[in-house]
Design an enzyme around this catalytic site. Structure first.
Site, PDB file in Angstrom:
ATOM      1  N   LYS A 184       0.889  -1.178   0.000  1.00 55.49           N
ATOM      2  CA  LYS A 184       0.000   0.000   0.000  1.00 55.49           C
ATOM      3  C   LYS A 184       0.919   1.217   0.000  1.00 55.49           C
ATOM      4  O   LYS A 184       1.451   1.624   1.033  1.00 55.49           O
ATOM      5  CB  LYS A 184      -0.875  -0.025   1.267  1.00 55.49           C
ATOM      6  N   CYS A 197      13.433  10.840   7.288  1.00 57.19           N
ATOM      7  CA  CYS A 197      13.223  10.467   8.690  1.00 57.19           C
ATOM      8  C   CYS A 197      14.486  10.656   9.514  1.00 57.19           C
ATOM      9  O   CYS A 197      14.431  10.896  10.708  1.00 57.19           O
ATOM     10  CB  CYS A 197      12.764   9.024   8.772  1.00 57.19           C
ATOM     11  N   GLU A 247       8.353  16.344  15.537  1.00 59.28           N
ATOM     12  CA  GLU A 247       8.889  16.118  14.198  1.00 59.28           C
ATOM     13  C   GLU A 247       8.123  17.007  13.225  1.00 59.28           C
ATOM     14  O   GLU A 247       6.903  16.870  13.074  1.00 59.28           O
ATOM     15  CB  GLU A 247       8.714  14.651  13.789  1.00 59.28           C
TER      16      GLU A 247
HETATM   17  P1  NAD Z   1       2.030   8.318   7.456  1.00 59.66           P
HETATM   18  O1  NAD Z   1       2.166   7.552   8.713  1.00 59.66           O
HETATM   19  O2  NAD Z   1       1.070   9.430   7.411  1.00 59.66           O
HETATM   20  O3  NAD Z   1       1.642   7.364   6.242  1.00 59.66           O
HETATM   21  C1  NAD Z   1       2.423   6.248   5.887  1.00 59.66           C
HETATM   22  C2  NAD Z   1       1.546   5.229   5.216  1.00 59.66           C
HETATM   23  O4  NAD Z   1       0.609   4.713   6.158  1.00 59.66           O
HETATM   24  C3  NAD Z   1       0.732   5.765   4.063  1.00 59.66           C
HETATM   25  O5  NAD Z   1       0.732   4.807   3.033  1.00 59.66           O
HETATM   26  C4  NAD Z   1      -0.654   5.920   4.674  1.00 59.66           C
HETATM   27  O6  NAD Z   1      -1.694   5.853   3.740  1.00 59.66           O
HETATM   28  C5  NAD Z   1      -0.697   4.741   5.611  1.00 59.66           C
HETATM   29  N1  NAD Z   1      -1.635   4.861   6.729  1.00 59.66           N
HETATM   30  C6  NAD Z   1      -2.009   5.980   7.391  1.00 59.66           C
HETATM   31  N2  NAD Z   1      -2.871   5.666   8.400  1.00 59.66           N
HETATM   32  C7  NAD Z   1      -3.041   4.319   8.371  1.00 59.66           C
HETATM   33  C8  NAD Z   1      -3.799   3.397   9.144  1.00 59.66           C
HETATM   34  N3  NAD Z   1      -4.561   3.796  10.167  1.00 59.66           N
HETATM   35  N4  NAD Z   1      -3.736   2.085   8.814  1.00 59.66           N
HETATM   36  C9  NAD Z   1      -2.959   1.657   7.807  1.00 59.66           C
HETATM   37  N5  NAD Z   1      -2.220   2.490   7.029  1.00 59.66           N
HETATM   38  C10 NAD Z   1      -2.253   3.799   7.309  1.00 59.66           C
HETATM   39  O7  NAD Z   1       3.517   8.814   7.104  1.00 59.66           O
HETATM   40  P2  NAD Z   1       3.945   9.773   5.895  1.00 59.66           P
HETATM   41  O8  NAD Z   1       3.435  11.142   6.186  1.00 59.66           O
HETATM   42  O9  NAD Z   1       3.607   9.114   4.603  1.00 59.66           O
HETATM   43  O10 NAD Z   1       5.537   9.753   6.020  1.00 59.66           O
HETATM   44  C11 NAD Z   1       6.264  10.608   6.832  1.00 59.66           C
HETATM   45  C12 NAD Z   1       6.608   9.937   8.147  1.00 59.66           C
HETATM   46  O11 NAD Z   1       7.343   8.746   7.891  1.00 59.66           O
HETATM   47  C13 NAD Z   1       7.502  10.755   9.055  1.00 59.66           C
HETATM   48  O12 NAD Z   1       7.052  10.628  10.380  1.00 59.66           O
HETATM   49  C14 NAD Z   1       8.869  10.100   8.906  1.00 59.66           C
HETATM   50  O13 NAD Z   1       9.740  10.283   9.989  1.00 59.66           O
HETATM   51  C15 NAD Z   1       8.474   8.681   8.750  1.00 59.66           C
HETATM   52  N6  NAD Z   1       9.545   7.910   8.110  1.00 59.66           N
HETATM   53  C16 NAD Z   1      10.266   7.038   8.881  1.00 59.66           C
HETATM   54  C17 NAD Z   1      11.320   6.320   8.303  1.00 59.66           C
HETATM   55  C18 NAD Z   1      12.153   5.367   9.129  1.00 59.66           C
HETATM   56  O14 NAD Z   1      12.878   4.571   8.530  1.00 59.66           O
HETATM   57  N7  NAD Z   1      12.105   5.393  10.440  1.00 59.66           N
HETATM   58  C19 NAD Z   1      11.610   6.500   6.943  1.00 59.66           C
HETATM   59  C20 NAD Z   1      10.848   7.399   6.205  1.00 59.66           C
HETATM   60  C21 NAD Z   1       9.804   8.092   6.799  1.00 59.66           C
END
Ligand code: NAD
Length: 484
Positions: free
Chosen positions: A177, A287, A388
């Site tokens: 997804k 991240c 963040e």
């Molecule tokens: P997000 O959590 O908003 O979304 C990530 C994914 O989760 C998307 O595909 C979204 O549609 C899905 N999603 C959202 N709510 C959900 C739910 N309730 N159930 C299932 N799926 C759901 O994150 P984002 O805004 O896309 O990305 C940015 C974030 O990602 C930042 O917090 C960043 O730090 C983090 N990040 C972490 C790493 C790491 O390796 N630690 C790497 C990259 C990004």
């Protein structure tokens, strides 16, 4: 206009869920339409993945799988320009960045995990005794089954293949997804899967948002055997709750508020180059990026000036032009979020050393632009310093002693990454042992060896991926005990 279809059981199918626009962040224009998968289509994707485990994929030898993984890497590289264009249209990131990081690493992940699985062993314990009372124990490694892969938008292809490649290497099947903001490269990869002969159902893509949509349908699906997620900590919590039903394993790579620590003996020029990247690369949407920097007092003013100059040196514009070094943020909503922190910093009395607002962008008025920003002067309790933000911004705070720097760095619920800048090797080792994070860089940032454990502590995640650690998550060990 592109129409992004779901990829289920080897075929592209129009989504029956809600439809929404795909925006080009550089201009804000709608350049495509995403039709989300509805619950039945997510069911169908999980069902296809289950079926594929029982088919030729499940019976394939490791060398055959390795050969296919290598073909996937070659297949991405053969269509490099298409992947590059798709990623740039989804994210607005400069070509210079996407062509050096996103697409090459997206392809390389398949090679890296092909190498990894080629040499992967298991443990055995032989305890023969002369009277025949001993035993031989050995472990057999098999796939976990159907893996749900839920991805963010900041490094779409790279972070997706970081999970899909080891999952396939271990013989699993996946339902991906992608983020609703970045549907393109996951969809394109479906074409490559078919081109190189990956059996139908092994790789599936369902589009849509998270809560109450494809993301939730997938992570709460009872026939999913494991969930790997990269994204925000809050979303990670929701996914962990969904995974509790049926006691499914999760790997969570979550958010951070990463500290950089600069000591006064650091090599100044190299530090400015490295920490500048750590703050502003990918418009701060990494991240591992550094949103708070602790600087030893003797060099504070010099670092502040240097970093502000670095912030002012970025050039915005057409991502396809080589002269562009910074793109917009991903969406109008995310821009609002970042700018709300810029406002908060001002009202809380921050000294704004660079940026602090949105640039005037003639010809790109509708784009999601924000200025690279450097602040100082806020208390450590300010949300600007604790939350963040995920934008091109950072806050500088002076410190006097090593102990103080470590305490400031650790004063966060997050624990993803840090970078330490010093020429004193003993100090580097000491501080690296004290900062509560999963990844510590010394005199560098985002220098990756993909065999190393990658992940966060505290609220930044659960588990480690990378190298053998990915293999552990994506496989299940069964022990066999034979009485001798
Ligand atoms: P997000 O959590 O908003 O979304 C990530 C994914 O989760 C998307 O595909 C979204 O549609 C899905 N999603 C959202 N709510 C959900 C739910 N309730 N159930 C299932 N799926 C759901 O994150 P984002 O805004 O896309 O990305 C940015 C974030 O990602 C930042 O917090 C960043 O730090 C983090 N990040 C972490 C790493 C790491 O390796 N630690 C790497 C990259 C990004």
């Amino acid at each position: 206009m592109s129409n992004f279809q779901n990829f289920i059981d080897g075929a592209f199918v129009a989504g029956r869920g809600d439809a929404f626009g795909n925006h080009f962040p550089t201009t804000g224009e709608v350049i495509g339409e995403v039709r989300a998968a509805d619950r039945e289509q997510v069911d169908a994707a999980v069902g296809a993945a289950r079926q594929a485990l029982r088919g030729p994929w499940g019976r394939m030898s490791v060398p055959e799988r390795i050969a296919l993984l290598r073909k996937l890497s070659q297949g991405i590289n053969a269509r490099f320009d298409e992947f590059l264009e798709a990623e740039i249209h989804d994210t607005g990131k400069p070509r210079s960045l996407a062509s050096h990081i996103d697409i090459p690493r997206g392809a390389a992940n398949f090679d890296v995990f092909a190498d990894q699985v080629a040499t992967l062993g298991t443990e055995s314990f032989a305890q023969p005794t002369p009277d025949g009372a001993g035993a031989l124990n050995y472990a057999v490694r098999g796939p976990r089954g159907v893996i749900a892969v839920v991805c963010p938008w900041n490094l779409p292809l790279l972070l997706m293949t970081w999970k899909v490649a080891p999952a396939l290497a271990c013989g699993n099947t996946v339902v991906v997804k992608p983020s609703e903001e970045t549907p393109a490269t996951a969809t394109l990869l479906g074409e490559v899967m078919n081109e190189v002969g990956i059996p139908a159902g092994v790789y599936n893509v369902v589009h849509g948002r998270g809560p109450g949509c494809a993301g939730e349908f997938l992570t709460s699906h009872p026939d999913v055997d494991g969930i790997t997620f990269t994204g925000e900590t809050r979303t990670g919590e929701a996914i962990m709750k969904a995974a509790a039903n049926g006691v499914r394993p999760v790997s969570l790579e979550l958010g951070g508020k990463n500290p950089g620590i600069i000591f006064d003996d650091a090599d100044f020029d190299k530090t400015m180059e490295g920490i500048g990247r750590a703050c502003f690369a990918n418009t701060g949407q990494v991240c591992l990026g550094t949103e708070r920097i602790y600087v030893q007092r003797g060099i504070f003013d010099r670092v502040a000036e240097g970093l502000a100059a670095k912030a002012r040196s970025y050039r915005f514009g057409d991502p396809f032009e080589d002269s562009t070094t910074m793109g917009p943020v991903i969406s109008a909503e995310h821009r609002e979020k970042v700018l709300s922190y810029y406002d908060k910093a001002r009202t809380e009395g921050a000294q704004v050393l660079a940026g602090g607002g949105a640039p005037q962008m003639q010809g790109y008025d509708g784009g999601y632009w924000v200025e690279p920003t450097v602040w100082t002067g806020l208390p450590e309790t300010s949300p600007v310093v604790t939350d963040e933000i995920f934008g091109p911004c950072t806050h500088l705070q002076p410190f006097d002693t090593e102990e103080e720097a470590v305490a400031l760095a650790n004063n966060s619920p997050y624990g993803l990454a840090t970078s330490i800048w010093t020429t004193d090797l003993a100090r580097a080792h000491r501080v690296a042992g004290e900062v509560e994070v999963g990844i510590t860089w010394v005199n560098c940032w985002f220098l990756r060896d993909l065999r190393t454990p990658f992940g966060g502590s505290k609220s930044s995640g659960i588990g480690r991926e990378g190298g053998v650690h990915s293999m552990e998550f994506y496989s299940e060990l069964r022990n066999v005990c034979i009485k001798l």
